[in-house]
Design a protein around this motif. Structure first.
Motif, PDB file in Angstrom:
ATOM      1  N   LYS A  75       1.406   3.417   0.814  1.00  0.00           N
ATOM      2  CA  LYS A  75       1.073   2.950  -0.536  1.00  0.00           C
ATOM      3  C   LYS A  75       1.417   1.479  -0.727  1.00  0.00           C
ATOM      4  O   LYS A  75       0.813   0.803  -1.557  1.00  0.00           O
ATOM      5  N   ARG A 107      -0.894  -3.174   3.095  1.00  0.00           N
ATOM      6  CA  ARG A 107      -2.254  -3.671   2.882  1.00  0.00           C
ATOM      7  C   ARG A 107      -3.134  -3.123   3.993  1.00  0.00           C
ATOM      8  O   ARG A 107      -2.949  -3.432   5.171  1.00  0.00           O
ATOM      9  N   LEU A 108      -4.092  -2.252   3.626  1.00  0.00           N
ATOM     10  CA  LEU A 108      -5.000  -1.658   4.610  1.00  0.00           C
ATOM     11  C   LEU A 108      -6.185  -2.585   4.851  1.00  0.00           C
ATOM     12  O   LEU A 108      -6.549  -3.374   3.972  1.00  0.00           O
ATOM     13  N   HIS A 109      -6.797  -2.459   6.027  1.00  0.00           N
ATOM     14  CA  HIS A 109      -8.061  -3.158   6.274  1.00  0.00           C
ATOM     15  C   HIS A 109      -9.073  -2.657   5.251  1.00  0.00           C
ATOM     16  O   HIS A 109      -9.064  -1.470   4.893  1.00  0.00           O
ATOM     17  N   PRO A 110      -9.966  -3.529   4.784  1.00  0.00           N
ATOM     18  CA  PRO A 110     -10.923  -3.133   3.735  1.00  0.00           C
ATOM     19  C   PRO A 110     -11.716  -1.871   4.068  1.00  0.00           C
ATOM     20  O   PRO A 110     -11.996  -1.065   3.185  1.00  0.00           O
ATOM     21  N   ARG A 111     -12.052  -1.641   5.339  1.00  0.00           N
ATOM     22  CA  ARG A 111     -12.863  -0.473   5.680  1.00  0.00           C
ATOM     23  C   ARG A 111     -12.131   0.845   5.454  1.00  0.00           C
ATOM     24  O   ARG A 111     -12.738   1.902   5.453  1.00  0.00           O
ATOM     25  N   GLN A 119      -9.993   1.278   2.708  1.00  0.00           N
ATOM     26  CA  GLN A 119      -9.543   1.327   1.311  1.00  0.00           C
ATOM     27  C   GLN A 119      -9.878   2.652   0.632  1.00  0.00           C
ATOM     28  O   GLN A 119      -9.107   3.132  -0.185  1.00  0.00           O
ATOM     29  N   ALA A 120     -11.019   3.253   0.949  1.00  0.00           N
ATOM     30  CA  ALA A 120     -11.447   4.488   0.282  1.00  0.00           C
ATOM     31  C   ALA A 120     -10.990   5.747   1.029  1.00  0.00           C
ATOM     32  O   ALA A 120     -11.253   6.863   0.583  1.00  0.00           O
ATOM     33  N   CYS A 172      -3.922  -1.291   9.311  1.00  0.00           N
ATOM     34  CA  CYS A 172      -3.252  -2.195   8.379  1.00  0.00           C
ATOM     35  C   CYS A 172      -3.643  -3.645   8.627  1.00  0.00           C
ATOM     36  O   CYS A 172      -3.644  -4.107   9.770  1.00  0.00           O
TER      37      CYS A 172
END
Length: 197
Positions: free
Chosen positions: A127, A130-134, A136-137, A184
């Motif tokens: 939580k 910072r995750l990679h944008p791919r 995020q969902a 990440c």
């Protein structure tokens, strides 16, 4: 109580759940069966208590908490390896797998007490990362499960099946770094993994 639960774990992993009696555990713990039954009504209740005793280890209480969220995740995965890939834990896993036909409740109990707790711990850490944008969902629980699979899968199955296999900590640490880099985003560009030449 600590000595009793350690004796129970040792006896269960050496003899198997079905073959172990409360007499065996009482003898290994240096107490009478009557005293043991005052503490635990059944062998399954004792097994559950033994697993619950492992929770402080499963919570990776020794993992360092300083540094960035990604560093804390890395430290937690390293500490998880220090717990999950020990000979005693691998022996317990062999016991649960070997007893799955006769005592299917053991596997469910282990999953609820140990695996789910560890997964939720990693979800909580994710939580703050910072995750990679791919990703995020993607549900954090799925990412946590995939991290555990990537980090432990190879060594865990080798240790379960090959008594001659020896854990290579350097390779395991590299696998942890690669798994984290997969999901990440770096906290700092200097944290990027160097590409092999």
């Amino acid at each position: 109580m600590t000595q009793l639960l350690a004796a129970a774990k040792d006896t269960f992993t050496r003899k198997g759940f079905a073959a172990t009696t409360m007499d065996d555990i009482a003898g290994a713990a240096g107490m009478s069966k009557k005293t043991l039954y005052k503490l635990f009504e059944s062998k399954i209740e004792l097994f559950r208590a033994m697993l619950l005793r492992s929770l402080p280890d499963t919570n990776f209480a020794d993992a360092p908490w300083e540094g960035s969220p990604t560093s804390r995740l890395r430290n937690t995965l390293r500490e998880a390896a220090n717990v999950a890939l020990t000979p005693g834990e691998i022996a317990l896993q062999r016991l649960i797998i070997g007893e799955r036909q006769a005592s299917p409740a053991l596997g469910r109990m282990f999953a609820e007490i140990i695996i789910d707790t560890a997964t939720e711990r990693v979800v909580d850490l994710l939580k703050a990362v910072r995750l990679h944008p791919r990703f995020q969902a993607v549900p954090l629980r799925l990412i946590a499960e995939m991290l555990f699979g990537m980090v432990f899968g190879h060594d865990y199955f080798r240790l379960l099946t090959d008594t001659g296999f020896r854990l290579n900590r350097r390779v395991l640490d590299r696998r942890i770094d690669l798994a984290i880099a997969t999901f990440c985003a770096p906290d700092d560009p200097a944290d990027e993994l160097p590409r092999p030449g």
